[in-house]
Motif scaffolding. Structure first.
Motif, PDB file in Angstrom:
ATOM      1  N   HIS A 135     -19.555   9.550  23.645  1.00  0.00           N
ATOM      2  CA  HIS A 135     -19.938   9.955  24.990  1.00  0.00           C
ATOM      3  C   HIS A 135     -19.579   8.864  26.022  1.00  0.00           C
ATOM      4  O   HIS A 135     -19.790   7.683  25.756  1.00  0.00           O
ATOM      5  N   HIS A 174     -22.465  11.509  34.727  1.00  0.00           N
ATOM      6  CA  HIS A 174     -23.120  11.818  33.447  1.00  0.00           C
ATOM      7  C   HIS A 174     -24.586  11.415  33.446  1.00  0.00           C
ATOM      8  O   HIS A 174     -25.364  11.859  32.602  1.00  0.00           O
ATOM      9  N   TRP A 205     -27.860  13.636  28.515  1.00  0.00           N
ATOM     10  CA  TRP A 205     -27.327  12.398  27.933  1.00  0.00           C
ATOM     11  C   TRP A 205     -27.675  11.200  28.814  1.00  0.00           C
ATOM     12  O   TRP A 205     -27.967  10.118  28.329  1.00  0.00           O
ATOM     13  N   TRP A 253     -31.180  10.083  28.260  1.00  0.00           N
ATOM     14  CA  TRP A 253     -31.269   9.319  27.003  1.00  0.00           C
ATOM     15  C   TRP A 253     -30.706   7.915  27.181  1.00  0.00           C
ATOM     16  O   TRP A 253     -31.237   6.934  26.659  1.00  0.00           O
ATOM     17  N   ASN A 289     -27.208   5.135  18.610  1.00  0.00           N
ATOM     18  CA  ASN A 289     -26.616   5.968  19.660  1.00  0.00           C
ATOM     19  C   ASN A 289     -25.098   5.915  19.590  1.00  0.00           C
ATOM     20  O   ASN A 289     -24.435   6.949  19.640  1.00  0.00           O
ATOM     21  N   VAL A 320     -25.669   9.254  17.420  1.00  0.00           N
ATOM     22  CA  VAL A 320     -26.218  10.217  18.386  1.00  0.00           C
ATOM     23  C   VAL A 320     -25.183  10.624  19.426  1.00  0.00           C
ATOM     24  O   VAL A 320     -24.924  11.812  19.624  1.00  0.00           O
ATOM     25  N   ALA A 321     -24.577   9.625  20.075  1.00  0.00           N
ATOM     26  CA  ALA A 321     -23.600   9.942  21.125  1.00  0.00           C
ATOM     27  C   ALA A 321     -22.194  10.088  20.552  1.00  0.00           C
ATOM     28  O   ALA A 321     -21.253  10.387  21.275  1.00  0.00           O
ATOM     29  N   ASN A 327     -19.427  12.068  18.422  1.00  0.00           N
ATOM     30  CA  ASN A 327     -19.175  13.489  18.147  1.00  0.00           C
ATOM     31  C   ASN A 327     -20.057  14.392  19.002  1.00  0.00           C
ATOM     32  O   ASN A 327     -20.410  15.497  18.592  1.00  0.00           O
ATOM     33  N   TRP A 328     -20.391  13.909  20.217  1.00  0.00           N
ATOM     34  CA  TRP A 328     -21.307  14.668  21.072  1.00  0.00           C
ATOM     35  C   TRP A 328     -20.738  16.009  21.481  1.00  0.00           C
ATOM     36  O   TRP A 328     -21.482  16.921  21.845  1.00  0.00           O
ATOM     37  N   GLN A 329     -19.410  16.158  21.390  1.00  0.00           N
ATOM     38  CA  GLN A 329     -18.816  17.420  21.820  1.00  0.00           C
ATOM     39  C   GLN A 329     -18.772  18.467  20.711  1.00  0.00           C
ATOM     40  O   GLN A 329     -18.426  19.608  20.966  1.00  0.00           O
ATOM     41  N   ARG A 341     -22.859  18.975  13.755  1.00  0.00           N
ATOM     42  CA  ARG A 341     -23.356  17.612  13.930  1.00  0.00           C
ATOM     43  C   ARG A 341     -23.992  17.101  12.635  1.00  0.00           C
ATOM     44  O   ARG A 341     -24.385  17.879  11.763  1.00  0.00           O
TER      45      ARG A 341
END
Lengths: 351, 389
Positions: B198, B279, B284, B287, B332, B336-337, B339-341, B347
């Motif tokens: 991300h 963003h 996101w 977070w 993160n 977590v961030a 492969n955010w897409q 996931r």
């Protein structure tokens, strides 16, 4: 502490790292090997027959698949490549019409996997293929993290000799002068094999001749620095599951700048740190010296004070002593006087 | 328990029973992993090749072992002699930390038996992972030698102890260089994947972020472990350790506060550099703010207050928040961030067995650490080597 020898050693280590290709950056520009090969995929011609999947399965001697290749119902769900499936075709619904897109390794001109691999198991070959050497692989899977197209897959259930698996572009067949399996079996001419330069010409020609049929973009010409597989399409690439936000920077350039700092750190840190150490030592030494001086001065002062005090005390004692003597003498004289007076008056009383 | 043993201390304390259960389960899962493959115990997939074994065991393990280089640099290079008693415990935890990072890595590597390949026959210097491997291998060696005097003292091997000790300055300088390089390289690993991480976490500064944040991570671990050993291992500590402890805590708190503030600023420069402001107003972004404000700025201020008011307890709590923040940051970036897409069903969520192996490795490490602290001259000076540092 043999400081000089130590610094020499570190400088040597720095020079070794500096000599590594990681540090090379700047003016470097790689266009790909001349005469290297590639494949052009034309989504306007693909009918989603899965013949390419079947051919790939056969030439790579893969295990039989649970769903036979003539069963087209699998197209209803999105699939990705697996360790026993190097290529898949997906169906996308674009404005109510189905558009098919084939997925396999794009064989980048400057592959992220090759740049990321810490044992050099991936090599971009002059034929155009990005090959993988299982004999070097440690199984860290950083290639899979690095690949922007999410292509390399892994044999997660092999406990001892798992391999990374991906399309080989049928490199051995190319070297024999044959076509890659998928290209050979495509019944609709959706796949064209040839020199990358020629494929770009073909693609440009098609787009120029049929501007209504194609969008004006050859996917893979510049994406991530360019790939050996090229795509043309009537639908936007985003609508057929291809990312259009990858940029044109080759993957190795994403890290080469930061990696080039390594020799600098190795070169500079020892100087800074020994410098900090030397400063600390110097400070301590000066502090100790100053402390010693201060102590000496204080002692001298105290001594002077003490001797002065002693002298005063001695003088006082002397004076006291003299005074006491004087007092005693005085008293003795007084007593004598009194005695004399008494003696003088006594006979008179007796008379 | 109805039955009391006559010995004053039974080995089977509740803590030891829990430890034993975890170790037994861990050994069973280890057998499964090495006979049936990584896939048999993890939720890793072709889309998610790295899970908590990399995200937690490697990234957090290395960051939290940074107390070794920060403490020894402070004491030996920058002359802060009053923190001397903190060096040995810090080196011990760092050495064990790195040893167990390498041990944990064996689970994650498909062909673990080839671990020396990148350092010997097939070097791949274009990879940040190569740098990580090279530096961790060298630094583990450095830490082993730095740690060894405690063992030599316990064995009363004076000559070799003297030799190891005479290398202190050299090893400290090497340690700082190697730590700078591999702490930053762990962040550098993700610089090759801008399309997967991300934008609020991806930055060309990633390597710098990881290095700078490793400093408060290391300092906080020293404060945190110092606080714990004060509570539980007080009887093992000698007067110097007990007397120096408050000073170490407050001095390190001050340093951690300063570096956390620098890191806080740097993170915003990262957002500005990537122009990722838009963003911030998404989920996101919220977070990201939790991480950067709640777990960087807040402990920074807590530390500053603790240092000013000489409040050791507050510094201890700040160290917990900082450590949690470093763990949060590493998770993160790596999970977590990352492969955010991808669609939610693609996931990664760690499997129970995967988590159990991580718990097993951490438990094993704590067990070895407890053993070392109670059997070796780490929290106290060996009577025969008093003042010999």
């Amino acid at each position: 502490m043999k400081r000089r020898k130590f610094i020499g050693l570190l400088a040597g280590a720095g020079a070794c790292l500096a000599a590594s290709p990681a540090a090379a950056g700047g003016t470097h520009h790689f266009e790909g090997y001349p005469d290297s090969h590639g494949v052009l995929f034309d989504s306007t011609k693909c009918i989603g027959c899965r013949k390419c999947e079947a051919a790939c399965n056969k030439v790579n001697e893969m295990p039989a698949q649970p769903v036979p290749f003539d069963d087209l119902t699998v197209l209803e769900s999105k699939r990705r490549t697996h360790h026993d499936t190097f290529t898949v075709v997906n169906k996308y619904d674009v404005d109510g019409k189905p558009v098919f897109r084939k997925i396999q390794c794009n064989h980048c001109l400057e592959p992220a996997c090759a740049s990321a691999c810490f044992v050099g198991a991936f090599v971009k070959d002059k034929t155009g293929a990005v090959s993988y050497d299982a004999k070097k692989c440690v199984g860290c899977r950083y290639c899979m993290v690095a690949c922007p197209f999410e292509i390399p897959t892994y044999e997660y259930h092999d406990p001892v000799t798992p391999r990374v698996r991906k399309c080989t572009m049928c490199q051995s067949r190319i070297e024999e002068g044959r076509l890659p399996g998928c290209v050979e079996d495509c019944p609709k001419g959706a796949l064209i094999f040839g020199k990358r330069e020629d494929l770009l010409d073909i693609a440009r020609e098609r787009i120029r001749k049929h501007p209504d049929m194609y969008i004006d973009h050859i996917y893979g010409e510049r994406e991530m620095g360019g790939t050996s597989w090229l795509y043309i399409s009537g639908a936007s690439f985003e609508s057929i599951g291809m990312r259009e936000d990858l940029g044109v920077t080759p993957a190795p350039d994403l890290t080469s700048g930061a990696l080039s700092v390594v020799p600098a750190v190795v070169g500079l840190w020892p100087m800074f740190l020994t410098g900090a150490y030397a400063l600390t030592k110097r400070k301590e030494k000066i502090f100790e010296e100053e402390q010693a001086h201060a102590v000496k001065d204080a002692v001298a002062e105290a001594e002077a004070k003490a001797s002065k005090k002693l002298k005063t005390a001695m003088d006082k004692a002397e004076r006291d002593k003299q005074a006491a003597i004087d007092r005693e003498v005085k008293k003795a004289l007084k007593d004598a006087e009194a005695a004399r007076k008494k003696a003088e008056s006594a006979p008179a009383d007796e008379q | 328990m109805s039955h009391h043993t006559t010995t004053p201390k039974s080995f089977w304390t509740p803590a030891n029973i829990i430890t034993a259960v975890i170790l037994v389960v861990g050994i069973a899962l280890t057998v499964k992993r090495f006979t049936m493959g990584i896939g048999s115990v993890t939720n890793l997939s072709d889309d998610n090749p790295w899970g908590i074994w990399i995200g937690f065991d490697l990234l957090c393990g290395v960051a939290l072992a940074a107390g070794g280089y920060t403490t020894s640099a402070a004491v030996y290079l920058f002359g802060m002699k009053k923190y001397h008693s903190a060096v040995r415990p810090a080196i011990t935890t760092a050495f064990l930390g790195y040893a167990f990072v390498v041990f944990a890595l064996l689970y994650d590597l498909g062909r673990y038996y080839r671990l020396p390949y990148p350092l010997t026959i097939y070097p791949g210097p274009t990879s940040f992972l190569f740098e990580v491997g090279l530096c961790v291998a060298l630094y583990l060696t450095v830490l082993a030698i730095e740690f060894s005097p405690a063992v030599w003292e316990a064995l009363r091997w004076k000559k070799i102890r003297h030799l190891a000790h005479s290398l202190t300055l050299l090893l400290t300088i090497f340690g700082v260089i190697l730590s700078t390089l591999h702490q930053s390289s762990l962040g550098g690993l993700y610089m090759i994947a801008p399309s997967k991480l991300h934008p609020l976490w991806y930055s060309p500064y990633l390597a710098l972020f990881f290095f700078v944040s490793s400093i408060p991570a290391g300092l906080s671990m020293v404060i945190f472990e110092g606080g714990l050993s004060h509570k539980f291992l007080h009887h093992k500590m000698d007067e110097a350790h007990i007397a120096q402890a408050p000073e170490v805590t407050l001095g390190f708190a001050k340093a951690a506060s300063v570096v956390l503030f620098a890191y806080f600023n740097l993170k915003w420069i990262g957002v500005a550099l990537g122009n990722s402001w838009s963003h911030l107003f998404t989920g996101w972004g919220a977070w990201f703010l939790v991480e950067v404000i709640g777990f960087v700025l807040v402990p920074c201020l807590m530390y500053a207050m603790a240092a000013r008011e000489k409040n050791g307890k507050l510094a201890f709590w700040a160290s917990i928040v900082t450590v949690a923040g470093i763990v949060l940051n590493r998770l993160n970036v790596s999970l977590v961030a990352f492969n955010w897409q991808l669609p939610a069903e693609a996931r990664y969520i760690p499997s129970l067995e995967e988590i159990m192996i991580t718990v097993f490795i951490v438990t094993l490490e704590i067990t070895v650490l407890r053993f070392c602290l109670s059997k070796l001259p780490i929290l106290h000076e060996h009577p025969e080597f008093k003042g010999a540092h």
